[in-house]
Design a protein around this motif. Structure first.
Motif, short mmCIF file in Angstrom:
data_model
loop_
_atom_site.label_atom_id
_atom_site.label_comp_id
_atom_site.label_asym_id
_atom_site.label_seq_id
_atom_site.Cartn_x
_atom_site.Cartn_y
_atom_site.Cartn_z
N THR A 1 -18.06 20.81 7.21
CA THR A 1 -18.56 20.83 5.89
C THR A 1 -18.58 22.14 5.22
O THR A 1 -19.21 22.90 5.97
CB THR A 1 -19.89 19.99 6.13
OG1 THR A 1 -20.11 19.02 6.71
CG2 THR A 1 -20.54 20.05 4.79
N LEU B 1 -20.32 24.44 2.22
CA LEU B 1 -21.52 24.49 1.24
C LEU B 1 -21.33 25.65 0.45
O LEU B 1 -21.33 26.75 1.00
CB LEU B 1 -22.92 24.54 2.11
CG LEU B 1 -23.08 23.52 3.28
CD1 LEU B 1 -24.56 23.94 3.80
CD2 LEU B 1 -23.04 22.10 2.59
N HIS C 1 -22.23 23.03 -4.14
CA HIS C 1 -21.54 21.54 -3.71
C HIS C 1 -21.22 21.53 -2.31
O HIS C 1 -21.44 22.39 -1.65
CB HIS C 1 -20.12 21.61 -4.34
CG HIS C 1 -20.11 21.47 -5.90
ND1 HIS C 1 -20.88 20.68 -6.67
CD2 HIS C 1 -19.75 22.66 -6.79
CE1 HIS C 1 -20.57 21.21 -7.98
NE2 HIS C 1 -19.97 22.15 -8.27
N GLU C 2 -20.93 20.25 -1.86
CA GLU C 2 -20.78 20.06 -0.43
C GLU C 2 -19.57 19.14 -0.22
O GLU C 2 -19.49 18.42 -1.09
CB GLU C 2 -21.95 19.19 0.36
CG GLU C 2 -21.66 18.76 1.71
CD GLU C 2 -23.03 17.83 2.27
OE1 GLU C 2 -22.87 17.11 2.99
OE2 GLU C 2 -24.19 18.56 1.67
N GLU C 3 -18.65 19.69 0.78
CA GLU C 3 -17.27 18.99 0.68
C GLU C 3 -16.90 19.22 1.98
O GLU C 3 -16.95 20.10 2.91
CB GLU C 3 -16.36 19.71 -0.35
CG GLU C 3 -15.87 21.07 -0.29
CD GLU C 3 -14.69 21.63 -1.14
OE1 GLU C 3 -13.72 21.11 -0.77
OE2 GLU C 3 -15.25 22.42 -2.05
N VAL D 1 -20.04 23.55 10.27
CA VAL D 1 -20.45 23.75 8.94
C VAL D 1 -20.21 25.09 8.58
O VAL D 1 -20.52 25.93 9.37
CB VAL D 1 -22.03 23.26 8.59
CG1 VAL D 1 -22.94 23.98 9.86
CG2 VAL D 1 -22.32 23.68 7.36
N VAL E 1 -21.02 27.98 5.27
CA VAL E 1 -21.65 28.21 4.09
C VAL E 1 -21.16 29.35 3.15
O VAL E 1 -21.15 30.66 3.98
CB VAL E 1 -23.41 28.31 3.97
CG1 VAL E 1 -23.65 29.47 5.09
CG2 VAL E 1 -24.03 28.59 2.71
N ASP F 1 -31.35 24.58 -2.89
CA ASP F 1 -30.40 25.23 -2.01
C ASP F 1 -30.55 26.76 -1.84
O ASP F 1 -29.76 27.32 -1.06
CB ASP F 1 -28.85 24.79 -2.20
CG ASP F 1 -28.56 25.17 -3.55
OD1 ASP F 1 -29.37 25.89 -4.37
OD2 ASP F 1 -27.38 24.78 -3.86
N ARG G 1 -30.02 28.92 -4.08
CA ARG G 1 -28.88 29.63 -4.90
C ARG G 1 -29.67 30.72 -5.91
O ARG G 1 -28.88 31.87 -6.06
CB ARG G 1 -27.65 28.79 -5.51
CG ARG G 1 -26.88 28.16 -4.34
CD ARG G 1 -25.88 27.28 -5.11
NE ARG G 1 -24.89 28.03 -5.74
CZ ARG G 1 -24.54 27.72 -7.07
NH1 ARG G 1 -25.18 26.79 -7.53
NH2 ARG G 1 -23.76 28.52 -7.73
N ARG H 1 -30.08 28.96 4.26
CA ARG H 1 -29.38 27.73 3.61
C ARG H 1 -28.71 26.85 4.63
O ARG H 1 -28.92 25.64 4.50
CB ARG H 1 -28.43 28.26 2.61
CG ARG H 1 -27.96 26.91 1.67
CD ARG H 1 -26.78 27.71 0.66
NE ARG H 1 -27.20 28.58 -0.14
CZ ARG H 1 -26.52 29.19 -0.99
NH1 ARG H 1 -25.16 29.06 -1.18
NH2 ARG H 1 -26.87 30.26 -1.59
N TRP I 1 -29.73 22.68 5.48
CA TRP I 1 -28.84 21.89 5.59
C TRP I 1 -29.17 21.00 7.14
O TRP I 1 -28.89 19.93 7.02
CB TRP I 1 -27.57 22.18 5.35
CG TRP I 1 -26.45 21.11 5.38
CD1 TRP I 1 -26.13 20.49 4.20
CD2 TRP I 1 -25.60 20.61 6.45
NE1 TRP I 1 -25.32 19.61 4.76
CE2 TRP I 1 -24.90 19.87 5.88
CE3 TRP I 1 -25.66 20.80 7.53
CZ2 TRP I 1 -23.89 18.97 6.73
CZ3 TRP I 1 -24.61 20.38 8.58
CH2 TRP I 1 -23.97 19.41 8.16
#
Length: 322
Positions: free
Chosen positions: A3, A5, A9-11, A76, A78, A164, A166, A247, A251
């Protein structure tokens, strides 16, 4: 699968090495380098992130001036925000782009802070001074948007929930309440400052809302910002890295992976022990009362270390307790 981050967005991606020909963080490979719009990273620099199998995502982020933290055990990674190219200009997000030509008080708050009770006073200032070309923009640092929404029910000023973290990262906000003044041209008129709009907690923070709001009115009406400082305080590398661990922790907490989340939270606290936006801000997601014993233990820890809880500029504030 991993994942990713990044950029709000998350993809899902196949791994940290991205196959050749696949865009990365909005950048595309051209014959002369990696480009996004008119900006390009020349090939001779990009080679530092390129391998036979593809492009190393973490190294590529570093080429962009962005830090990255990967937890492969949890699957994950980030990627942080770019380092500010000009500390004298306000990083744009959400409503700010539509407020050019207007003076803005950017008010950072949270439901886990007593400063939530100041929102009606900020709303009153927004309405009072709107005719002078002024707007309040409030930014909640709540990691759970629902915690903030009940406090925003009656506001008319632009309001954003920074779930999040940011925006806090862009403005190097380490606690609330923090306020930044931005002039009509998007320049910093007053950097991150502990500022209150009421005296509700003056016995704890030692700050005078009367002095602060009088100075705000002078700036809006007469153009006097009252400070020689015109740049945001820059974060250290450790502070930026701590926010990425924060962050990640948020999550993981949301995904009910508490042990992993606590590990990243502990790392964030090690890197930036003074950052209450992380350490207190993540308490609700971790099932800890942000107004309870854990918070007062944290306050005591920082006070014993000589770390200021509130960090006002000295020119029109009373001295804040340390």
């Amino acid at each position: 699968m991993i994942t990713l981050l990044a950029d709000g967005h998350e993809e899902k991606i196949d791994g940290l090495v991205v196959p050749h020909g696949v865009p990365i963080l909005g950048w595309e490979r051209k014959p002369h380098g990696w480009c996004r719009g008119d900006a390009c990273i020349p090939s001779f620099r990009a080679v530092a992130a390129e391998t036979e199998d593809g492009v190393d995502l973490v190294r590529f982020a570093e080429l962009l001036g962005r830090q990255a933290v990967a937890d492969l055990d949890e699957g994950v990674v980030v990627v942080g925000e770019p380092a500010a190219p000009a500390l004298g200009r306000a990083p744009e997000f959400g409503p700010l782009a539509g407020l050019r030509g207007t003076k803005v008080a950017l008010v950072f708050w949270a439901s886990w802070c007593g400063c939530r009770y100041d929102l009606p006073a900020w709303e009153a200032l927004h309405r009072e001074l709107g005719g002078y070309g002024f707007s309040v923009v409030s930014v909640s640092l709540d990691r759970d948007p629902q915690d903030a929404r009940e406090w925003l029910a009656d506001v008319t000023h632009p309001a954003v929930i920074d779930a999040d973290g940011r925006i806090a990262e862009l403005y190097n906000v380490i606690n609330v309440p923090t306020v930044v003044w931005i002039d009509e041209e998007g320049r910093i008129a007053r950097p991150q400052d502990t500022m209150t709009a009421t005296d509700t907690f003056r016995s704890m923070n030692g700050l005078s809302s009367e002095r602060a709001t009088a100075a705000l009115r002078r700036w809006v009406i007469d153009g006097d910002a009252g400070t020689a400082l015109r740049e945001l305080r820059a974060p250290t590398g450790d502070e930026r890295l701590a926010r990425l661990h924060g962050r990640l922790a948020a999550w993981l907490f949301r995904d009910d992976r508490r042990a992993a989340g606590e590990r990243h939270l502990a790392r964030a606290a090690e890197l930036a022990p003074h950052d209450l936006a992380i350490r207190r801000g993540l308490m609700p997601l971790n099932g800890v009362d942000p107004f309870g014993e854990a918070y007062f233990d944290l306050r005591q820890e920082l006070e014993d270390s000589g770390v200021a809880i509130y960090r006002p500029l000295p020119d029109w504030h009373e001295e804040a307790p340390r």
